[in-house]
Write a protein that holds these residues in place. Sequence first.
Motif, mmCIF file in Angstrom:
data_model
loop_
_atom_site.group_PDB
_atom_site.id
_atom_site.type_symbol
_atom_site.label_atom_id
_atom_site.label_comp_id
_atom_site.label_asym_id
_atom_site.label_seq_id
_atom_site.Cartn_x
_atom_site.Cartn_y
_atom_site.Cartn_z
ATOM 1 N N GLU A 12 -9.113 -14.283 -36.064
ATOM 2 C CA GLU A 12 -8.992 -15.700 -35.729
ATOM 3 C C GLU A 12 -7.654 -16.292 -36.155
ATOM 4 O OE1 GLU A 12 -10.830 -15.147 -39.739
ATOM 5 O OE2 GLU A 12 -11.182 -14.379 -37.715
ATOM 6 N N THR A 13 -6.862 -15.576 -36.929
ATOM 7 C CA THR A 13 -5.574 -16.108 -37.399
ATOM 8 C C THR A 13 -4.421 -15.767 -36.467
ATOM 9 O OG1 THR A 13 -5.029 -14.144 -38.705
ATOM 10 C CG2 THR A 13 -6.358 -15.847 -39.775
ATOM 11 N N THR A 14 -4.673 -15.027 -35.403
ATOM 12 C CA THR A 14 -3.587 -14.538 -34.556
ATOM 13 C C THR A 14 -3.645 -15.161 -33.164
ATOM 14 O OG1 THR A 14 -4.919 -12.644 -33.858
ATOM 15 C CG2 THR A 14 -3.501 -12.354 -35.794
ATOM 16 N N TYR A 15 -2.543 -15.005 -32.422
ATOM 17 C CA TYR A 15 -2.430 -15.525 -31.059
ATOM 18 C C TYR A 15 -2.571 -14.381 -30.045
ATOM 19 C CZ TYR A 15 -0.537 -19.835 -33.066
ATOM 20 O OH TYR A 15 -0.367 -21.001 -33.772
ATOM 21 N N ASP A 16 -3.077 -14.729 -28.860
ATOM 22 C CA ASP A 16 -3.138 -13.751 -27.776
ATOM 23 C C ASP A 16 -1.733 -13.487 -27.238
ATOM 24 O OD1 ASP A 16 -5.857 -13.494 -27.930
ATOM 25 O OD2 ASP A 16 -6.274 -15.003 -26.395
ATOM 26 N N LEU A 17 -1.542 -12.296 -26.688
ATOM 27 C CA LEU A 17 -0.259 -11.956 -26.087
ATOM 28 C C LEU A 17 -0.186 -12.483 -24.660
ATOM 29 C CD1 LEU A 17 0.163 -8.259 -27.283
ATOM 30 C CD2 LEU A 17 1.067 -10.333 -28.332
ATOM 31 N N SER A 18 0.984 -12.903 -24.260
ATOM 32 C CA SER A 18 1.174 -13.404 -22.899
ATOM 33 C C SER A 18 1.363 -12.234 -21.937
ATOM 34 C CB SER A 18 2.408 -14.308 -22.854
ATOM 35 O OG SER A 18 3.579 -13.549 -23.074
ATOM 36 N N PRO A 19 1.159 -12.464 -20.632
ATOM 37 C CA PRO A 19 1.418 -11.396 -19.649
ATOM 38 C C PRO A 19 2.828 -10.841 -19.727
ATOM 39 C CG PRO A 19 0.182 -13.180 -18.632
ATOM 40 C CD PRO A 19 0.560 -13.653 -20.011
ATOM 41 N N LYS A 20 3.824 -11.679 -20.062
ATOM 42 C CA LYS A 20 5.205 -11.203 -20.168
ATOM 43 C C LYS A 20 5.329 -10.126 -21.233
ATOM 44 C CE LYS A 20 9.818 -12.695 -21.623
ATOM 45 N NZ LYS A 20 10.675 -13.837 -22.020
ATOM 46 N N VAL A 21 4.699 -10.340 -22.383
ATOM 47 C CA VAL A 21 4.789 -9.370 -23.478
ATOM 48 C C VAL A 21 4.034 -8.098 -23.127
ATOM 49 C CG1 VAL A 21 4.270 -8.966 -25.916
ATOM 50 C CG2 VAL A 21 5.056 -11.224 -25.160
ATOM 51 N N ILE A 22 2.832 -8.257 -22.560
ATOM 52 C CA ILE A 22 2.030 -7.088 -22.191
ATOM 53 C C ILE A 22 2.751 -6.240 -21.160
ATOM 54 C CG2 ILE A 22 -0.133 -6.372 -21.102
ATOM 55 C CD1 ILE A 22 -1.436 -8.859 -22.325
ATOM 56 N N ASP A 23 3.392 -6.892 -20.199
ATOM 57 C CA ASP A 23 4.091 -6.165 -19.139
ATOM 58 C C ASP A 23 5.272 -5.371 -19.671
ATOM 59 O OD1 ASP A 23 4.525 -5.608 -16.286
ATOM 60 O OD2 ASP A 23 6.337 -6.810 -16.538
ATOM 61 N N ARG A 24 5.878 -5.817 -20.774
ATOM 62 C CA ARG A 24 7.059 -5.151 -21.312
ATOM 63 C C ARG A 24 6.724 -4.175 -22.433
ATOM 64 N NH1 ARG A 24 11.871 -8.134 -20.085
ATOM 65 N NH2 ARG A 24 11.405 -10.000 -18.870
ATOM 66 N N SER A 25 5.438 -3.912 -22.654
ATOM 67 C CA SER A 25 5.042 -3.152 -23.846
ATOM 68 C C SER A 25 4.311 -1.861 -23.507
ATOM 69 C CB SER A 25 4.131 -4.020 -24.735
ATOM 70 O OG SER A 25 4.756 -5.222 -25.085
ATOM 71 N N PHE A 26 4.431 -0.900 -24.436
ATOM 72 C CA PHE A 26 3.578 0.284 -24.479
ATOM 73 C C PHE A 26 2.600 0.070 -25.630
ATOM 74 C CE2 PHE A 26 7.698 1.670 -22.850
ATOM 75 C CZ PHE A 26 7.340 2.368 -21.697
ATOM 76 N N THR A 27 1.314 0.092 -25.333
ATOM 77 C CA THR A 27 0.303 -0.268 -26.334
ATOM 78 C C THR A 27 -0.483 0.954 -26.783
ATOM 79 O OG1 THR A 27 0.079 -2.463 -25.333
ATOM 80 C CG2 THR A 27 -1.673 -1.748 -26.826
#
Length: 522
Positions: A344-359
């Motif tokens: 609950e202390t964190t923010y969701d990632l935006s589509p821009k970040v997800i699109d540029r990332s390897f998870t």
Amino acid sequence: MRCSPEELAKQLKLISPIAFKNQLNKILISLKQERENIPLEVEKLAKFRVKKLDDELYQMMQEVSEQEEKVKQRNFELDLQKQEQQNISERLREEKESLMQLSKEIEPYKLAVPVQIKRSQVDSENLRSLPDKLGENWQKHLRQDGLQVSENIANSFLVSLLSGFYSGGLVLLNGSVGVGKTSIVEHSAKILGGSSEIIPVRPAWIEPADLLGFFDPISEIFRPTSFLTALKKAEEESEKLHLICLDELNLAKIENYASDLLSKLEYSRNSDDSNKKNKKGLLLFADEIETELWNEEEFLRELKDLDSKQKVRLNRLQMFLAKQRSRQSIPQNMILLGTLNSDETTYDLSPKVIDRSFTITYPLADFNKISKQERDLHDSFDPFSIPKLRESLNKEYAKNYANLTDRKSNEWNKIQRWQKDYFSEELSLGIPLGYRTMKEYAVFYSVANRLGFSTQESFSHFIFAKILPRISFFKADKLNPLFRKWLTELKQDHKKYDPANIIEKLERQLDDPRRQTVRYWG
């Protein structure tokens, strides 16, 4: 001499009336002439005074004109001096940029100089583009110091790490606290002969200055952060990999403090970046401020007699300008990573970040699967050449990208089908795939192939690292059976390489009547 009235009367009696009258007429005529001359004298005097005033005014105007000419000449001289200072500053900047460019061009040849390595002295000509059996022994090396990590996590991380190195993508490590996310970064850097830096993210970060630093208007110098210091260290040590990890990246919104970094990071890997350095580098403070600081340094340096404050200021300026510029380039040997905690202390990632990332998502800690430490391996792999690694990946990437555009890759054709079936505008299960995905798959497959992984394994790791993190949709009559059909296909073909039972988690979300959404990140 006065005379008495009696004497005056006697004198008047002696004067005849005619003579008296003539004398009186003469006096009157003289007075009349004098009266007629008065206007002429007045006019003459007035003309003289006006001429004198005109001469004085002309003299004053001449003096004013001479002063104005002197001021114009002085301003012209000052403009010439200012222009000369600007030209000198510009030449100094061009010379510095030329030297930096020359340093980058000769960087690959630095390895020809003997360097002290803790295992042995190595000739750069004999360095490989990658260590032998890197993919085969990677998990064993990670476990050597007691790091508990599955083979799927280890291999997916290694491929994502080198893909991020080549393409400029962000590598995200997702999972609960204490499962080894930061540890794998530190261990990987040591094993690969590089260095790592863990940068804790603070919840109060709201702007790029929190990540990069800020220009102090009071002291008139730039105050760098630990992240910028790590970037400079990577720039100075270009012969080895530098892993910079933003720990708990989503404690603050990354779009607020690192949006510029994410955009510039990808462009930094372009081959023409050296020709567009000023455009592609991170802007730390205004270019005009740097010019002003150079002008101030030159002015103080040319002064003959400096007081103590001026000497301190000159020394401070020279030290600052020797190591700091208004723009910071992003070194190509730097890999950006981030750890994520989902609470609950964190923010969701935006589509821009997800699109540029390897998870890479970690499973929960399982104490029943703790294995013994590996003791039969060396501390790290043999040294390798970063320029040779990039060169070999360039060739591999060009070949694989051509296969994708020619539709010769069955795996990429399958991804195109998924884009049409599961990410269309009408029936979308999440964030659609962009053109970047095609390039990143070519990079990912090239890296996996260089590491010796099979096509099936590399494709599976790509699905879990790049495709499934896009899943996010509200349950609906049309979407539920569509997603179940896709899950069945994924379970059948790729379950073996699932790093954290992700397919089962998504399936449980779909079956849970209390949930209204199905999300990879929820």
